[in-house]
Design a protein around this motif. Structure first.
Motif, PDB file in Angstrom:
ATOM      1  N   TYR A 111       0.814  -1.212   0.000  1.00 40.72           N
ATOM      2  CA  TYR A 111       0.000   0.000   0.000  1.00 40.72           C
ATOM      3  C   TYR A 111       0.847   1.262   0.000  1.00 40.72           C
ATOM      4  N   GLU A 112       1.991   1.237  -0.652  1.00 36.67           N
ATOM      5  CA  GLU A 112       2.831   2.428  -0.693  1.00 36.67           C
ATOM      6  C   GLU A 112       2.931   2.952  -2.110  1.00 36.67           C
ATOM      7  N   HIS A 113       2.883   4.263  -2.223  1.00 37.48           N
ATOM      8  CA  HIS A 113       3.060   4.890  -3.524  1.00 37.48           C
ATOM      9  C   HIS A 113       4.546   5.148  -3.719  1.00 37.48           C
ATOM     10  N   THR A 114       5.107   4.538  -4.736  1.00 29.55           N
ATOM     11  CA  THR A 114       6.541   4.638  -4.932  1.00 29.55           C
ATOM     12  C   THR A 114       6.864   4.559  -6.400  1.00 29.55           C
ATOM     13  N   GLN A 115       7.963   5.175  -6.795  1.00 27.73           N
ATOM     14  CA  GLN A 115       8.423   5.078  -8.167  1.00 27.73           C
ATOM     15  C   GLN A 115       9.406   3.928  -8.327  1.00 27.73           C
ATOM     16  N   ARG A 116       9.759   3.279  -7.239  1.00 31.82           N
ATOM     17  CA  ARG A 116      10.694   2.168  -7.306  1.00 31.82           C
ATOM     18  C   ARG A 116       9.915   0.866  -7.423  1.00 31.82           C
ATOM     19  N   ILE A 117      10.137   0.124  -8.490  1.00 28.43           N
ATOM     20  CA  ILE A 117       9.432  -1.127  -8.707  1.00 28.43           C
ATOM     21  C   ILE A 117      10.358  -2.282  -8.357  1.00 28.43           C
ATOM     22  N   ILE A 118       9.897  -3.169  -7.458  1.00 25.18           N
ATOM     23  CA  ILE A 118      10.672  -4.326  -7.044  1.00 25.18           C
ATOM     24  C   ILE A 118       9.928  -5.568  -7.512  1.00 25.18           C
ATOM     25  N   VAL A 175      -2.327  -1.635 -12.885  1.00 19.24           N
ATOM     26  CA  VAL A 175      -2.869  -0.592 -12.004  1.00 19.24           C
ATOM     27  C   VAL A 175      -1.878  -0.269 -10.900  1.00 19.24           C
ATOM     28  N   TYR A 176      -1.206  -1.317 -10.372  1.00 21.07           N
ATOM     29  CA  TYR A 176      -0.167  -1.068  -9.369  1.00 21.07           C
ATOM     30  C   TYR A 176       0.990  -0.277  -9.965  1.00 21.07           C
ATOM     31  N   LEU A 177       1.381  -0.613 -11.184  1.00 20.09           N
ATOM     32  CA  LEU A 177       2.494   0.094 -11.820  1.00 20.09           C
ATOM     33  C   LEU A 177       2.163   1.568 -12.035  1.00 20.09           C
ATOM     34  N   GLN A 178       0.882   1.870 -12.234  1.00 22.12           N
ATOM     35  CA  GLN A 178       0.470   3.262 -12.446  1.00 22.12           C
ATOM     36  C   GLN A 178       0.328   4.023 -11.143  1.00 22.12           C
TER      37      GLN A 178
END
Length: 717
Positions: free
Chosen positions: A592-599, A608-611
């Motif tokens: 549930y965190e908004h982040t630009q880092r994708i793990i 939708v999560y990626l956006q």
């Protein structure tokens, strides 16, 4: 009175209220709020959130902020009234000033099942002073840049004073976070957004709620387990914000690192010593505020007292003219638990330079006395880790510099990641670092991914797998501890069980039961393909779905996987599946965190999560849909070429075509085509770009259970 005259009168009245800080909030007409915001035009919009949009309003020579509440989130009028009640009571320099309100019902023609009816449309609006510098989150940086310490300290103190006022008025804020702290042109903080706040009765100290509201990362942990909210809930949020102001990020920082970073920033400052002491006190307050036990968190007025006393205590206590006076003062602080004052840098400047000019005999005597204090402290507190300084002629400065009170790395990490709490958990074993020496070797490495490395080895007489997470990926200590405790209670035949962890390293290592080194990805995509009939594939899909469904709906609390891929579905020699690495994404800060880092592997990630950066149960559903397609096709999903395998299935579905040509030839026999098309239909539903139209994992598991039932006998024979 004509319309123009009436509007001018209303503007004058609102302007007078705005200028007179003692004026009570007033009822404001909807037409006036429309007028000063240019009918809530986009160019007047200054902020938005899940519950409201905020507009700038021009009132004569003044400016206000108008909060227009949304009705699409189930916001009832009584909730609006409760917010107004809290705002009417909250009047303080560190709380944004409430100017007025509007509750206006207008009749509008609406279409109701083909019939046009007159419906009341309720407009709910709040009006506040305009705070020009925006919210605190814009100023959150580490010690290397951004606001000077004086400004940060003022913001911390102002926040605490504002919160103290709320608690004295029996108001729980319940959504404290940097974006809800505004700062004016003098950098004075003002608490805002009381949409989730509650006014308690005078005899009431806590409340219970069944709905999850607020901002994850700032919500107190007890809220998730009991739904309880109290003054201590706000204190927890305050602690998170204080740490962010000090370090630029949430979490449990190392005191020494924080102080060292600020020492570099404050080099050459006349007030350096006083400011460093303020930093030490603030970091200690922040960590205490985030204590897992609400009863151990400080209350607001005690925090204010400590902040008020900091500067005067340091100036008075260290002003003695001799080493004896200074050491005596530090002894008092030491026995009060203020061990941060004993850092080598602090002592070198405040005691060491002076000690070098005094007689060696006096210095040695003081050193011997210090050793006795240490021994006494250790005896009183049962703390064998305290280093006892021997009475050699090494000199006071050297003995003080070598002091290692509560400062051993293993001890710090044990506390940081809530070792005492984990020790009390029934199903969690805490391992020692030395037990991993024979396991963490290249020859025992099973796999490596974005979350770290996984090893296989013996722990005593038991075969285990050990996950060594990547540096810096772990969530804060309490979040990590909660996750381990929750998962330790899960004992299911389709989920790899967590046995315990090691807290002595900088990033905790996780220990799981050993199930298999073979995963679904190996079986489907290795060069030496293993025969895998349709029955086996159905069982793998059905059992994996049951595991995900259980964690989403039936576990102690909802647990997301966040990285469901064929590599995380382990298979035994009979191809029975178990899901591994549940919750690793939460521990790595994706929950549930908004982040630009994708793990993780992007080919399995919900678009939708990626956006949005928001991970939900439906994100796992999407990933599961991709895995079903891999079971059907035996082709690997890849992000390259726009994930052509997934894209082709979706295009066929949109155009009403079957995907027969995509099925793996090994299972694409005529008598099974209807069943394969059913599987493809389930997958496509899981992959729907509209998350609300995706099935739940429980629904998927039930459907797959029906399809796999005829094949289950193969596993039970």
């Amino acid at each position: 009175m004509d319309s123009e005259t009436s509007t001018r009168h209303d503007v004058d009245l609102l302007e007078r209220v705005l200028l007179d800080r003692n004026a009570e909030p007033t009822n404001i007409s909807l037409s006036l709020l429309e007028d000063i915001t240019n009918s809530f035009s986009d160019d007047h919009q200054i902020g938005s959130g899940g519950f409201a949009v905020v507009y700038k309003g021009i009132v004569g020579k003044g400016v206000v902020a108008v909060k227009k509440l949304s009705k699409t989130f189930g916001l009832h009028e009584d909730k609006f009234h409760k917010e107004v009640e809290c705002l009417m009571k909250a009047k303080h320099k560190n709380i944004v000033r409430f100017v007025g309100y509007c509750s206006d019902a207008q009749g509008r023609i609406a279409d109701n099942k083909g019939k046009f009816v007159m419906a009341d449309i309720r407009n709910l609006l709040l009006c506040f002073e305009y705070v020009p510098n925006g919210s605190l989150d814009k100023y959150i940086t580490d010690a290397s840049c951004g606001l000077e310490w004086r400004e940060r300290y003022g913001i911390i103190k102002g926040m605490c004073e504002g919160l103290l006022h709320l608690h004295e008025k029996h108001i729980l804020h319940l959504d404290l976070k940097p974006s809800n702290i505004l700062v004016d042109d003098q950098m004075i903080p003002k608490i805002t957004d009381f949409g989730l706040s509650r006014c308690l009765d005078k005899e009431q100290t806590r409340d219970i709620t069944s709905k999850l509201y607020g901002s994850l990362g700032y919500l107190a942990p007890e809220f998730f387990f009991s739904g309880e909210v109290a003054f201590a809930s706000d204190i927890y949020s305050l602690g998170v914000i204080i740490v962010e102001i000090l370090t630029g990020k949430k979490g449990y920082p190392e005191d020494e690192n924080v102080v060292e970073n600020w020492m570099n920033r404050l080099e050459g400052s006349d007030q350096r010593d006083t400011q460093l002491e303020q930093i030490r006190v603030c970091i200690k307050i922040g960590i205490e505020c985030m204590d897992l036990d609400p009863k151990k968190r400080p209350v607001a007025h005690h925090i204010i007292d400590r902040l008020d006393k900091t500067a005067s205590t340091i100036e008075t206590g260290i002003s003695g003219s001799s080493v004896e006076q200074k050491v005596s003062f530090l002894k008092d602080q030491y026995f009060q638990g203020e061990s941060a004052k004993l850092s080598p840098e602090y002592l070198r400047k405040d005691i060491g330079e002076q000690a070098e000019t005094e007689q060696q005999g006096q210095e040695d005597a003081l050193g011997d006395q210090w050793s006795l204090w240490e021994a006494e402290y250790a005896k009183q507190n049962g703390t064998p880790e305290v280093a006892i300084i021997s009475s050699t002629n090494s000199g006071l400065l050297n003995r003080l510099n070598n002091l290692d009170i509560f400062n051993k790395k293993a001890q710090r990490n044990y506390i940081k990641y809530c070792g005492p709490m984990l020790e009390k958990a029934l199903f969690v074993k805490l391992f020692k670092m030395g037990e991993f020496k024979s396991i963490l070797k290249d020859e025992y490495l099973l796999r490596k991914d974005d979350f770290g490395e996984v090893y296989k080895g013996m722990m005593g007489n038991c075969m285990v797998t050990v996950r060594k997470p990547s540096d810096g990926n772990m969530l804060n200590g309490k979040g990590f501890a909660h996750e381990v405790i929750i998962q330790s209670k899960i004992i299911r035949r389709n989920i790899v069980r967590i046995l315990g962890c090691c807290l002595e390293s900088d990033v905790p290592m996780l220990v799981y039961e050993y199930f298999s080194k073979v995963c679904l990805d190996d079986v489907l995509h290795s060069k030496d393909k293993v025969p895998l009939d349709l029955g086996m594939r159905l069982i793998i899909a059905a059992e994996s779905a049951r595991g995900l469904a259980y964690m989403h709906s039936h576990a102690y609390t909802t647990i997301l996987h966040g990285n469901f891929t064929p590599g995380n579905v382990l298979l035994d020699e009979d191809y029975w599946p178990k899901i591994s690495d549940f919750g690793i994404s939460r521990m790595a800060g994706k929950y549930y965190e908004h982040t630009q880092r994708i793990i993780g592997d992007i080919a399995y990630m919900d678009p939708v999560y990626l956006q949005t950066g928001c991970l939900t149960e439906q994100s796992d559903v999407y990933s599961f849909g991709v895995v079903i397609l891999e079971l059907l096709t035996r082709k690997k999903a890849t992000h390259a070429d726009n994930n052509s395998m997934v894209r082709k299935f979706l295009e066929n579905h949109w155009q009403g075509r079957k995907s027969t040509e995509l099925f793996d030839e090994e299972i694409a026999v005529t008598e099974d085509l209807d069943l394969l098309h059913c599987l493809a239909e389930i997958a496509v539903k899981c992959l729907n770009f509209d998350v609300d139209l995706r099935p739940t994992m429980t629904e998927v598991a039930e459907r797959l259970s029906v399809l796999s039932k005829p094949h289950e006998q193969w596993f039970t024979n």
